[in-house]
Design an enzyme around this catalytic site. Structure first.
Site, PDB file in Angstrom:
ATOM      1  N   GLU A  32      44.692  33.390  34.405  1.00  9.47           N
ATOM      2  CA  GLU A  32      44.964  34.681  33.751  1.00  9.47           C
ATOM      3  C   GLU A  32      46.466  34.767  33.495  1.00  9.47           C
ATOM      4  O   GLU A  32      46.921  35.310  32.507  1.00  9.47           O
ATOM      5  CB  GLU A  32      44.502  35.828  34.660  1.00  9.47           C
TER       6      GLU A  32
ATOM      7  N   ARG B 148      43.013  31.862  48.811  1.00  7.05           N
ATOM      8  CA  ARG B 148      42.205  32.891  49.471  1.00  7.05           C
ATOM      9  C   ARG B 148      40.765  32.441  49.654  1.00  7.05           C
ATOM     10  O   ARG B 148      40.061  32.939  50.540  1.00  7.05           O
ATOM     11  CB  ARG B 148      42.330  34.222  48.741  1.00  7.05           C
TER      12      ARG B 148
HETATM   13  P1  AMP Z   1      40.798  33.020  36.983  1.00  8.68           P
HETATM   14  O1  AMP Z   1      40.995  31.539  36.933  1.00  8.68           O
HETATM   15  O2  AMP Z   1      41.461  33.719  35.836  1.00  8.68           O
HETATM   16  O3  AMP Z   1      39.345  33.391  37.145  1.00  8.68           O
HETATM   17  O4  AMP Z   1      41.587  33.534  38.250  1.00  8.68           O
HETATM   18  C1  AMP Z   1      41.009  33.461  39.488  1.00  8.68           C
HETATM   19  C2  AMP Z   1      41.986  33.092  40.560  1.00  8.68           C
HETATM   20  O5  AMP Z   1      43.239  33.759  40.430  1.00  8.68           O
HETATM   21  C3  AMP Z   1      41.428  33.496  41.882  1.00  8.68           C
HETATM   22  O6  AMP Z   1      41.738  32.446  42.781  1.00  8.68           O
HETATM   23  C4  AMP Z   1      42.128  34.774  42.241  1.00  8.68           C
HETATM   24  O7  AMP Z   1      42.548  34.724  43.570  1.00  8.68           O
HETATM   25  C5  AMP Z   1      43.328  34.859  41.324  1.00  8.68           C
HETATM   26  N1  AMP Z   1      43.384  36.051  40.458  1.00  8.68           N
HETATM   27  C6  AMP Z   1      43.403  36.063  39.105  1.00  8.68           C
HETATM   28  N2  AMP Z   1      43.493  37.294  38.618  1.00  8.68           N
HETATM   29  C7  AMP Z   1      43.513  38.100  39.680  1.00  8.68           C
HETATM   30  C8  AMP Z   1      43.586  39.518  39.833  1.00  8.68           C
HETATM   31  N3  AMP Z   1      43.674  40.330  38.792  1.00  8.68           N
HETATM   32  N4  AMP Z   1      43.549  40.016  41.080  1.00  8.68           N
HETATM   33  C9  AMP Z   1      43.463  39.194  42.154  1.00  8.68           C
HETATM   34  N5  AMP Z   1      43.405  37.859  42.073  1.00  8.68           N
HETATM   35  C10 AMP Z   1      43.427  37.310  40.854  1.00  8.68           C
END
Ligand code: AMP
Length: 211
Positions: free
Chosen positions: A136, A99
């Site tokens: 996550e 995205r």
């Molecule tokens: P993080 O590495 O945990 O900061 O996750 C960020 C990446 O995962 C981004 O590229 C987001 O598109 C996606 N992502 C993680 N958690 C979510 C969420 N709760 N809602 C939407 N996108 C998420």
């Protein structure tokens, strides 16, 4: 917009966070009108984001920003507000797979730079520089070309849709730093505050809304 769309809108709190890093490493000066750009973008994000419970797995509240990007006004406002984070200092915008790609080229055009696609593992031909990290939900790896694009000394603004735990963005910052670039900041549309991503960052963060 009808009532059903309204009820799907994610409750967000607009905040003025431009240039403030998780480690408190300085603030970058706002340009004239930047706060106004962020205010308008935040209102559109608030109105159009769809919050989906238990996706892609139980316990995750997924913030679906694709309706924001599909809206002509929303897309324009978000792009302009993120591009303001470049403050004329970036000479390259890096969009994170996938995205972040939707945002990256628009932000690059608005900021007057080129764009770099930070790809998920296995998508780029060798040689590549790789970085693995914790999501996550799950584990992943990111890659950039090792020698096809000169990254040494480039001043890069990293762009993505959502900052959750910060693993993805931190891996990107590490990857670009290893490639010799200077990451001048990270700009995201939405920050999920409870997951502490901001605290892991060592560069200034701009988020248009925090939930
Ligand atoms: P993080 O590495 O945990 O900061 O996750 C960020 C990446 O995962 C981004 O590229 C987001 O598109 C996606 N992502 C993680 N958690 C979510 C969420 N709760 N809602 C939407 N996108 C998420």
């Amino acid at each position: 917009m009808d009532a059903a769309q309204m009820s799907e809108g994610i409750p967000v709190t607009e905040q003025d966070v431009t240039g403030e890093s998780g480690t408190g490493r300085g603030r970058t000066a706002d340009g004239p009108g930047d706060a106004d750009l962020r205010r308008r973008a935040a209102a559109s994000v608030q109105r159009l984001t769809r919050s989906v419970a238990d996706f892609p797995q139980p316990g995750v509240q997924f913030a679906d920003l694709t309706p924001v990007f599909a809206d002509a006004t929303g897309l324009r406002e978000v792009i302009d507000a993120l591009a303001a984070a470049a403050h004329g200092r970036a000479d390259l915008v890096a969009g994170i797979d996938a995205r972040g790609f939707l945002l990256g080229s628009g932000v690059a055009l608005a900021a007057g730079t080129g764009v770099l696609a930070v790809r998920k593992q296995g998508k780029l031909p060798p040689p590549v520089l790789s970085q693995t990290y914790q999501l996550e939900y799950g584990k992943a790896g990111l890659e950039v070309p090792a020698d096809a694009i000169a990254l040494e000394g480039r001043r890069v603004l990293v762009v993505d849709d959502v900052l959750a735990t910060g693993g993805t963005v931190c891996a990107t910052v590490d990857l670009l730093t290893r490639a010799g670039a200077e990451v001048i900041g990270v700009a995201v549309v939405m920050e999920l505050e409870g997951l502490g991503g901001r605290d892991r960052l060592t560069v200034p963060l701009t988020s248009l809304v925090a939930v």
